[in-house]
Design a protein around this motif. Structure first.
Motif, short mmCIF file in Angstrom:
data_model
loop_
_atom_site.label_atom_id
_atom_site.label_comp_id
_atom_site.label_asym_id
_atom_site.label_seq_id
_atom_site.Cartn_x
_atom_site.Cartn_y
_atom_site.Cartn_z
N SER A 5 -11.90 -2.01 0.90
CA SER A 5 -11.31 -0.71 1.26
C SER A 5 -9.88 -0.62 0.77
O SER A 5 -9.46 0.39 0.22
N ILE A 31 -7.45 2.72 6.73
CA ILE A 31 -7.29 1.53 5.88
C ILE A 31 -5.98 0.83 6.22
O ILE A 31 -5.95 -0.39 6.43
N ARG A 90 -8.88 12.03 -1.26
CA ARG A 90 -9.02 11.20 -0.06
C ARG A 90 -8.49 11.91 1.18
O ARG A 90 -7.50 12.63 1.10
N ILE A 92 0.85 -1.20 0.00
CA ILE A 92 0.00 0.00 0.00
C ILE A 92 0.88 1.25 0.00
O ILE A 92 0.68 2.17 -0.79
N ILE A 130 -7.27 1.80 -2.66
CA ILE A 130 -5.93 2.41 -2.82
C ILE A 130 -5.16 1.64 -3.89
O ILE A 130 -4.70 2.21 -4.87
N ASP A 180 -8.98 8.66 6.51
CA ASP A 180 -9.51 7.52 5.76
C ASP A 180 -8.35 6.59 5.37
O ASP A 180 -8.40 5.37 5.59
N LEU A 181 -7.26 7.17 4.83
CA LEU A 181 -6.13 6.34 4.40
C LEU A 181 -5.47 5.67 5.61
O LEU A 181 -5.12 4.48 5.56
N LEU A 203 1.04 4.03 -2.77
CA LEU A 203 0.66 5.43 -2.48
C LEU A 203 1.68 6.39 -3.07
O LEU A 203 1.35 7.43 -3.59
N THR A 207 -6.74 12.07 5.00
CA THR A 207 -5.67 11.37 5.70
C THR A 207 -6.23 10.31 6.65
O THR A 207 -5.72 9.20 6.73
N PHE A 253 -4.57 12.20 -3.43
CA PHE A 253 -4.56 12.64 -2.03
C PHE A 253 -5.50 13.83 -1.82
O PHE A 253 -5.93 14.10 -0.70
N LYS A 284 -14.60 4.86 9.51
CA LYS A 284 -13.82 5.71 8.63
C LYS A 284 -14.09 7.19 8.95
O LYS A 284 -13.15 7.97 9.14
N GLU A 322 -11.39 9.91 10.35
CA GLU A 322 -11.11 11.13 9.57
C GLU A 322 -11.31 12.36 10.45
O GLU A 322 -10.48 13.25 10.50
#
Ligand SMILES: Nc1ncnc2c1ncn2[C@@H]1O[C@H](COP(=O)(O)OP(=O)(O)OP(=O)(O)O)[C@@H](O)[C@H]1O
Length: 580
Positions: A305, A115, A107, A92, A309, A111-112, A96, A109, A104, A189, A193
């Motif tokens: 999820s 995951i 989405r 991942i 990515i 949320d990422l 990324l 931060t 980015f 999520k 966030e």
């Protein structure tokens, strides 16, 4: 990597763990048969000391085998799970890095991070706990059904009679679990966030302590999360107890049919006892299967999820081109929009000649930083093109482009590491003396030398222990090490004290010798000697030339210079008021 490939990779067979688990299950079943044999010996009065010792030794051996092979199996499964976890996280992270900045932008931060932490963690739960157990819990009922059919086919049928109803019921339950899990994941999520945004905007929240509504919003999200956790508990536990009830119907049927057969003399007591034990093993392992199967659904959601990515298309990986050199930078008919709606640049065509000093000026939002971002290749240019030395940057290897251009941005990002490590980011492997030389040229060395731990001083999270001007000079020192032929300098909008500004100017002069320099200037007095000044207005380039030429020909530039003079005069007046 899409969902299917990822699931396949995760569920790839762990043969060693599977074989250990199978031996463990078989040892468990053999134990059951041995107990029944022993009971039979007592009932039929054939038990002797030797036989009892033999059965005891057999039981000890089988129990030991069951435990040892179970431990080996779960050990292997954990091992594979942690390896898989690390591999997926690395995949991942490296994916990324290849994604364009637009990803980015879309989405958050939180949320990422959710995951990478939470969803990937679910894979460990599945691989280390659920997958081996699912196999055992499926193998066991299968073997038990076979044994029961061999024992007495009527008892076998009685045992599996409620099974079709259970399968139908299970289908409905899985749909329900899947739906609830989707909402639960969404809630997790949103909560992470919000939490990350909340923590990172704490100074603003504190500044507006009385009016701010962010805290309430975060608390509401947390309550929603807790309510989903509770819902998930109910949607899992209630249907599971129903399944348990359905399975126990099979056990009850075995008791009814078995009693009938025994009364009519078609079944011996010992066979009946064995049937009851087997029926019990059957229902308890199927219940375990159901509860572990829940992990399968959780895994499905997590994989979905993760694939949001890994399934994103990265920037194409062009081969490196050793012949690439600096040369002129050209923008040809570039029109660009961040969101596909508003155009940040409109038909911009301009050239920055090699080894010249250039400045871009214009009001806030006129597109100055966007030009810099496009030259850096941060965003793909879809209309028009950007070339360096005649080569389109869209077809350049990322490493090649990054070797040609360096940027000092308004907000310098510093890692929570030492000053030396933060400067070394400019060139991995730079020696201590090279770092010190860069710091000297960036007019940082004196300040660093006065710190008790010098170059080994930790800068704090995001460089919290340094001033804005010091952070900018660290960024300049990095660029000294990087030594790229093109330097883009996004001048800070915030006022920096005259002493720091003077140091930064000296540092920039050192940095830009024999290089192409592009300054995004907010303070016009820093650019009067530039070889070329670009004037931007609402995404268009409206003029270009030297300071004197623009003063004669460009009304907007004249206005800007007048406005700057007023500010400078005001600043001088302010400082005089302070001193008088
Ligand atoms: N990441 C982004 N996503 C969406 N829109 C953006 C983004 N960055 C900039 N914009 C928009 O693009 C336009 C040009 O922005 P840009 O940052 O290039 O202006 P600028 O001249 O550098 O402004 P400033 O002097 O305030 O830094 C503005 O309307 C801005 O709102």
């Amino acid at each position: 990597m899409d969902t299917k490939i990822l699931t396949k990779q995760i569920k790839a067979k762990n043969k060693a763990a599977d074989s250990y688990m199978t031996v463990s299950v078989l040892s468990g079943i053999a134990t059951t048969f041995l107990v029944v044999w022993l009971v039979n010996l007592f009932i039929t009065e054939q038990a002797s000391i030797q036989k009892i010792i033999l059965a005891g030794a057999g039981l000890c051996l089988l129990q030991a085998m069951k435990a040892i092979f179970y431990a080996l199996g779960t050990g292997r499964a954990h091992d594979a799970a942690y390896r898989s976890l690390a591999e997926i996280r690395l995949d991942i992270v490296s994916h990324l890095k290849k994604l364009p900045l637009s990803f980015f932008q879309k989405r958050k931060t939180g949320d990422l991070a959710n995951i990478i932490n939470h969803d990937v963690e679910q894979i460990e739960i599945y691989l280390a706990h659920a997958q081996p157990e699912i196999k055992i819990t499926l193998l066991l009922p299968l073997l038990v059904t076979l044994a029961m059919l061999v024992l007495d086919w009527r008892l076998g049928l009685a045992l599996v009679a409620p099974f079709p109803v259970m399968v139908l019921y299970q289908k409905v339950v899985y749909k329900l679990w899947d739906k609830t899990l989707k909402r639960y994941n969404q809630s997790t999520k949103e909560m992470s966030e919000d939490l990350i945004e909340y923590i990172s905007t704490m100074p603003a929240i504190k500044a507006f302590a009385t009016d701010e509504q962010k805290t309430d919003a975060v608390l509401t999200r947390m309550r929603s999360y807790i309510s989903w956790v509770k819902k998930i508990m109910y949607t899992v536990s209630v249907p599971l107890s129903m399944v348990q009830m359905l399975l126990e119907i099979g056990l009850v049927l075995v008791v009814i049919v078995g009693t009938g057969l025994m009364i009519s003399g078609q079944l011996s007591l010992i066979r009946f006892i064995l049937a009851l034990i087997l029926a019990n093993v059957f229902s308890s392992s199927l219940i375990r299967y159901m509860s572990f199967h829940h992990a399968d659904i959780v895994l499905g959601r997590s994989v979905e999820s993760i694939a949001t990515i890994t399934g994103e298309n990265p920037r194409p990986d062009y081969p490196r081109d050793p012949s690439l050199g600096p040369g002129n930078i050209e923008l040809r008919d570039v029109t660009f929009s961040y969101d596909g709606r508003e155009e940040a640049l409109k038909e911009v065509s301009l050239t920055f000649r090699e080894n010249t000093i250039n400045a871009i000026v214009g009001s806030s939002g006129s597109g100055k930083s966007t030009i810099a971002s496009l030259i850096m290749g941060f965003w793909p240019v879809e209309q028009g093109r950007v070339t360096i030395g005649g080569k389109n940057i869209a077809a350049m290897n990322e490493g090649d482009l990054s070797g040609l251009v360096a940027i000092v941005q308004q907000d310098t990002f510093l890692f929570n590491a030492t000053i030396a490590e933060n400067i070394r980011i400019g060139r991995a492997g730079a020696s201590r003396s090279e770092i010190m030389e860069a710091a000297q040229k960036a007019r940082l060395h004196e300040m660093i030398s006065e710190l008790p731990e010098g170059y080994d001083t930790m800068v704090g999270e995001g460089g919290a222990k340094l001033s804005g001007g010091e952070k900018q000079r660290i960024a300049i020192a990095r660029m000294m090490l990087k030594n790229a032929p093109i330097i883009i300098l996004d001048e800070a909008t915030a006022a920096i004290d005259p002493y720091n500004e003077h140091l930064i100017q000296e540092a920039i002069t050192n940095l830009s010798q024999n290089k192409t320099l592009i300054m995004i200037a907010h303070h016009l007095n820093t650019i009067v000697n530039a070889d070329q000044i670009i004037v931007m207005d609402a995404g268009r380039m409206i003029a270009r030339g030297k300071h004197r030429e623009l003063l004669d020909t460009c009304p907007l530039y004249q206005e800007m210079v007048q406005a700057q003079k007023k500010v400078d005069h005001w600043e001088i007046k302010q400082s005089q008021e302070v001193w008088t």
